[in-house]
Design a protein around this motif. Structure first.
Motif, PDB file in Angstrom:
ATOM      1  N   GLU A  76     -16.459 -13.476  -4.823  1.00  0.00           N
ATOM      2  CA  GLU A  76     -17.838 -12.723  -4.924  1.00  0.00           C
ATOM      3  C   GLU A  76     -17.939 -11.880  -5.959  1.00  0.00           C
ATOM      4  OE1 GLU A  76     -18.527 -10.707  -0.814  1.00  0.00           O
ATOM      5  OE2 GLU A  76     -16.831 -11.756  -0.255  1.00  0.00           O
ATOM      6  N   THR A  77     -19.043 -11.812  -6.380  1.00  0.00           N
ATOM      7  CA  THR A  77     -19.319 -10.704  -7.585  1.00  0.00           C
ATOM      8  C   THR A  77     -19.561  -9.254  -7.088  1.00  0.00           C
ATOM      9  OG1 THR A  77     -20.587 -12.742  -8.586  1.00  0.00           O
ATOM     10  CG2 THR A  77     -21.000 -10.303  -9.893  1.00  0.00           C
ATOM     11  N   ILE A  78     -19.005  -8.320  -7.532  1.00  0.00           N
ATOM     12  CA  ILE A  78     -19.423  -7.130  -7.086  1.00  0.00           C
ATOM     13  C   ILE A  78     -20.545  -6.457  -8.205  1.00  0.00           C
ATOM     14  CG2 ILE A  78     -18.449  -4.766  -7.078  1.00  0.00           C
ATOM     15  CD1 ILE A  78     -15.493  -6.295  -6.864  1.00  0.00           C
ATOM     16  N   LEU A  79     -21.508  -6.026  -7.308  1.00  0.00           N
ATOM     17  CA  LEU A  79     -22.730  -5.704  -7.940  1.00  0.00           C
ATOM     18  C   LEU A  79     -22.569  -4.074  -8.170  1.00  0.00           C
ATOM     19  CD1 LEU A  79     -25.344  -7.936  -6.473  1.00  0.00           C
ATOM     20  CD2 LEU A  79     -24.220  -8.244  -8.873  1.00  0.00           C
ATOM     21  N   SER A  80     -23.044  -3.516  -9.070  1.00  0.00           N
ATOM     22  CA  SER A  80     -23.168  -2.063  -9.065  1.00  0.00           C
ATOM     23  C   SER A  80     -23.970  -1.550  -7.891  1.00  0.00           C
ATOM     24  CB  SER A  80     -24.203  -1.688 -10.425  1.00  0.00           C
ATOM     25  OG  SER A  80     -24.455  -0.263 -10.356  1.00  0.00           O
ATOM     26  N   GLY A  81     -23.500  -0.509  -7.343  1.00  0.00           N
ATOM     27  CA  GLY A  81     -23.986   0.232  -6.055  1.00  0.00           C
ATOM     28  C   GLY A  81     -23.157  -0.474  -5.018  1.00  0.00           C
ATOM     29  N   ASP A  82     -22.483  -1.664  -4.821  1.00  0.00           N
ATOM     30  CA  ASP A  82     -21.789  -2.079  -3.668  1.00  0.00           C
ATOM     31  C   ASP A  82     -20.565  -0.969  -3.301  1.00  0.00           C
ATOM     32  OD1 ASP A  82     -23.388  -4.269  -3.317  1.00  0.00           O
ATOM     33  OD2 ASP A  82     -21.769  -5.783  -4.175  1.00  0.00           O
ATOM     34  N   LYS A  83     -20.194  -1.046  -1.978  1.00  0.00           N
ATOM     35  CA  LYS A  83     -19.311  -0.199  -1.736  1.00  0.00           C
ATOM     36  C   LYS A  83     -17.840  -1.155  -1.326  1.00  0.00           C
ATOM     37  CE  LYS A  83     -21.916   3.750  -0.098  1.00  0.00           C
ATOM     38  NZ  LYS A  83     -22.659   4.150   1.154  1.00  0.00           N
ATOM     39  N   LEU A  84     -16.869  -0.811  -1.596  1.00  0.00           N
ATOM     40  CA  LEU A  84     -15.609  -1.577  -1.511  1.00  0.00           C
ATOM     41  C   LEU A  84     -14.725  -0.770  -0.624  1.00  0.00           C
ATOM     42  CD1 LEU A  84     -14.397  -2.708  -5.057  1.00  0.00           C
ATOM     43  CD2 LEU A  84     -15.544  -3.816  -3.429  1.00  0.00           C
ATOM     44  N   LEU A  85     -14.190  -1.580   0.527  1.00  0.00           N
ATOM     45  CA  LEU A  85     -13.299  -0.725   1.682  1.00  0.00           C
ATOM     46  C   LEU A  85     -11.898  -1.278   1.283  1.00  0.00           C
ATOM     47  CD1 LEU A  85     -13.401   0.643   4.203  1.00  0.00           C
ATOM     48  CD2 LEU A  85     -13.292  -1.311   5.530  1.00  0.00           C
ATOM     49  N   ILE A  86     -11.208  -0.338   0.971  1.00  0.00           N
ATOM     50  CA  ILE A  86      -9.907  -0.624   0.615  1.00  0.00           C
ATOM     51  C   ILE A  86      -8.843  -0.348   1.645  1.00  0.00           C
ATOM     52  CG2 ILE A  86      -7.846   0.026  -1.075  1.00  0.00           C
ATOM     53  CD1 ILE A  86      -9.824   0.710  -3.012  1.00  0.00           C
ATOM     54  N   SER A  87      -8.064  -1.273   2.311  1.00  0.00           N
ATOM     55  CA  SER A  87      -7.695  -1.050   3.819  1.00  0.00           C
ATOM     56  C   SER A  87      -6.243  -0.118   3.687  1.00  0.00           C
ATOM     57  CB  SER A  87      -7.110  -2.266   4.625  1.00  0.00           C
ATOM     58  OG  SER A  87      -6.460  -3.147   3.771  1.00  0.00           O
ATOM     59  N   SER A  88      -5.439  -0.460   2.700  1.00  0.00           N
ATOM     60  CA  SER A  88      -4.510   0.460   2.379  1.00  0.00           C
ATOM     61  C   SER A  88      -3.973   0.340   1.047  1.00  0.00           C
ATOM     62  CB  SER A  88      -3.292   0.157   3.485  1.00  0.00           C
ATOM     63  OG  SER A  88      -2.786  -1.199   2.895  1.00  0.00           O
ATOM     64  N   GLU A  89      -3.366   1.533   0.751  1.00  0.00           N
ATOM     65  CA  GLU A  89      -2.860   1.587  -0.903  1.00  0.00           C
ATOM     66  C   GLU A  89      -1.315   1.244  -0.810  1.00  0.00           C
ATOM     67  OE1 GLU A  89      -4.119   4.661  -3.575  1.00  0.00           O
ATOM     68  OE2 GLU A  89      -4.646   5.669  -1.472  1.00  0.00           O
ATOM     69  N   VAL A  90      -0.919   0.357  -1.442  1.00  0.00           N
ATOM     70  CA  VAL A  90       0.565   0.118  -1.731  1.00  0.00           C
ATOM     71  C   VAL A  90       0.844   0.508  -3.367  1.00  0.00           C
ATOM     72  CG1 VAL A  90       2.447  -1.777  -1.606  1.00  0.00           C
ATOM     73  CG2 VAL A  90       0.252  -2.048  -0.172  1.00  0.00           C
ATOM     74  N   ASN A  91       2.042   1.280  -3.236  1.00  0.00           N
ATOM     75  CA  ASN A  91       2.439   1.485  -4.557  1.00  0.00           C
ATOM     76  C   ASN A  91       3.341   0.331  -5.000  1.00  0.00           C
ATOM     77  OD1 ASN A  91       1.529   4.196  -4.794  1.00  0.00           O
ATOM     78  ND2 ASN A  91       3.223   5.111  -3.679  1.00  0.00           N
ATOM     79  N   TYR A  92       3.179   0.045  -6.143  1.00  0.00           N
ATOM     80  CA  TYR A  92       4.018  -1.270  -6.868  1.00  0.00           C
ATOM     81  C   TYR A  92       5.336  -0.707  -6.968  1.00  0.00           C
ATOM     82  CZ  TYR A  92       0.108  -4.205  -5.825  1.00  0.00           C
ATOM     83  OH  TYR A  92      -0.962  -4.777  -5.371  1.00  0.00           O
ATOM     84  N   VAL A  93       5.141   0.549  -7.695  1.00  0.00           N
ATOM     85  CA  VAL A  93       6.627   1.102  -8.183  1.00  0.00           C
ATOM     86  C   VAL A  93       7.116   1.966  -7.575  1.00  0.00           C
ATOM     87  CG1 VAL A  93       7.877   1.961 -10.225  1.00  0.00           C
ATOM     88  CG2 VAL A  93       5.920   0.253 -10.516  1.00  0.00           C
ATOM     89  N   ARG A  94       8.326   2.037  -6.885  1.00  0.00           N
ATOM     90  CA  ARG A  94       8.712   3.228  -6.016  1.00  0.00           C
ATOM     91  C   ARG A  94       9.881   3.955  -6.738  1.00  0.00           C
ATOM     92  NH1 ARG A  94       9.876   2.331   0.193  1.00  0.00           N
ATOM     93  NH2 ARG A  94       7.802   2.783   0.653  1.00  0.00           N
ATOM     94  N   VAL A  95       9.834   5.299  -6.691  1.00  0.00           N
ATOM     95  CA  VAL A  95      10.606   6.311  -7.537  1.00  0.00           C
ATOM     96  C   VAL A  95      11.655   6.625  -6.664  1.00  0.00           C
ATOM     97  CG1 VAL A  95      10.578   8.223  -9.074  1.00  0.00           C
ATOM     98  CG2 VAL A  95       8.454   6.630  -8.855  1.00  0.00           C
ATOM     99  N   GLN A  96      12.692   6.176  -6.862  1.00  0.00           N
ATOM    100  CA  GLN A  96      14.218   6.840  -6.416  1.00  0.00           C
ATOM    101  C   GLN A  96      14.822   7.795  -7.257  1.00  0.00           C
ATOM    102  OE1 GLN A  96      16.349   4.086  -4.284  1.00  0.00           O
ATOM    103  NE2 GLN A  96      18.360   5.023  -4.897  1.00  0.00           N
ATOM    104  N   VAL A  97      14.952   9.154  -6.799  1.00  0.00           N
ATOM    105  CA  VAL A  97      15.800  10.117  -7.535  1.00  0.00           C
ATOM    106  C   VAL A  97      16.718  10.617  -6.621  1.00  0.00           C
ATOM    107  CG1 VAL A  97      15.598  12.123  -8.544  1.00  0.00           C
ATOM    108  CG2 VAL A  97      13.637  10.745  -8.429  1.00  0.00           C
TER     109      VAL A  97
END
Ligand SMILES: [Zn+2]
Length: 248
Positions: free
Chosen positions: A7-28
């Motif tokens: 789909e083409t995202i048009l200006s003014g469309d709302k995007l629903l992001i269901s969950s955020e996933v970090n691609y890099v995990r930082v271990q200290v």
């Protein structure tokens, strides 16, 4: 980022992001130290010079301190695991020593109306620093109590203490007794402390006191020739010789 999207995202469309996933995990992994206390232990020691039912702490217990070093692992700032590396004692605990009395109490007895009343233990000497009796109970004077003074003078201002635990029933002025206090100890027993220093009352009527608690100071208020503590013991309202109660 999302090559499959058609789909083409048009200006003014709302995007629903269901969950955020970090691609890099930082271990200290960090080395951390903290201190922990080492609890002291208590030892009871029997003491034949103390009365049964009394105890005295002769060595105060003090907790020790140890330093603990850990390797702590964090992932994205959240502590996930730790491993103890070392434990060093910075100060040893001081163990508490408590002396437990084993001496049999001297029981004062008063007889009133055929009824024997016991104090359940010896009275505390009612004056600190005044150890002499300048006038005993009874005798030709029909003395209602005993007069307690410091040998050689200097009685004024010495501390008067409750001879036993109880409730203050009187703290007032009387022309003969001066400023005086009466303590009811229960079981028909009460004690009276007379000729106290004006303004030295440390207790008020209705107050509960414990044995040995300061209540006033020795003075010479009322009808006296010199400073002393006039001390009386009452059994069911009748004066009795204080001496057996004082273990003298
Ligand atoms: Zn007297």
């Amino acid at each position: 980022l999302n090559p499959g999207i058609s789909e083409t995202i048009l200006s003014g469309d709302k995007l629903l992001i269901s969950s955020e996933v970090n691609y890099v995990r930082v271990q200290v992994t960090k080395t951390e130290t903290h201190t922990e206390s080492i609890a002291y232990t208590s030892t009871n020691v029997n003491n034949a010079n103390l009365y049964t039912g009394t105890k005295k702490v002769t060595t105060k217990g003090v907790n020790g301190v140890q330093q603990v070093t850990e390797l702590v692992t964090y992932i994205d700032g959240t502590r996930v695991s730790s491993k103890e590396v070392s434990r060093v004692t910075l100060s040893e605990p001081v163990n508490e020593v408590i002396q437990i009395g084993t001496k049999a109490p001297v029981t004062g007895k008063g007889v009133s109306g055929g009824k024997v009343i016991t104090t359940g233990g010896r009275f505390v000497w009612p004056a600190i620093g005044a150890s002499s009796i300048s006038s005993g109970y009874g005798g030709a004077r029909r003395h209602g109590g005993i007069d307690i003074v410091k040998p050689g003078g200097g009685s004024t201002g010495l501390t008067i203490v409750a001879a036993a635990s109880g409730t203050v029933t009187t703290a007032t002025y009387h022309p003969s007794w001066g400023y005086y206090i009466v303590i009811n100890h229960g079981n028909g027993l009460s004690t009276l402390y007379a000729h106290t220093l004006p303004g030295s009352f440390k207790v008020r009527v209705g107050q509960k006191v414990s044995a040995g608690q300061p209540i006033a100071k020795i003075g010479s208020s009322g009808n006296v020739t010199g400073p002393h503590l006039h001390f009386e013991v009452y059994v069911n309202g009748r004066r009795t010789n204080p001496m057996p109660y004082l273990g003298r």
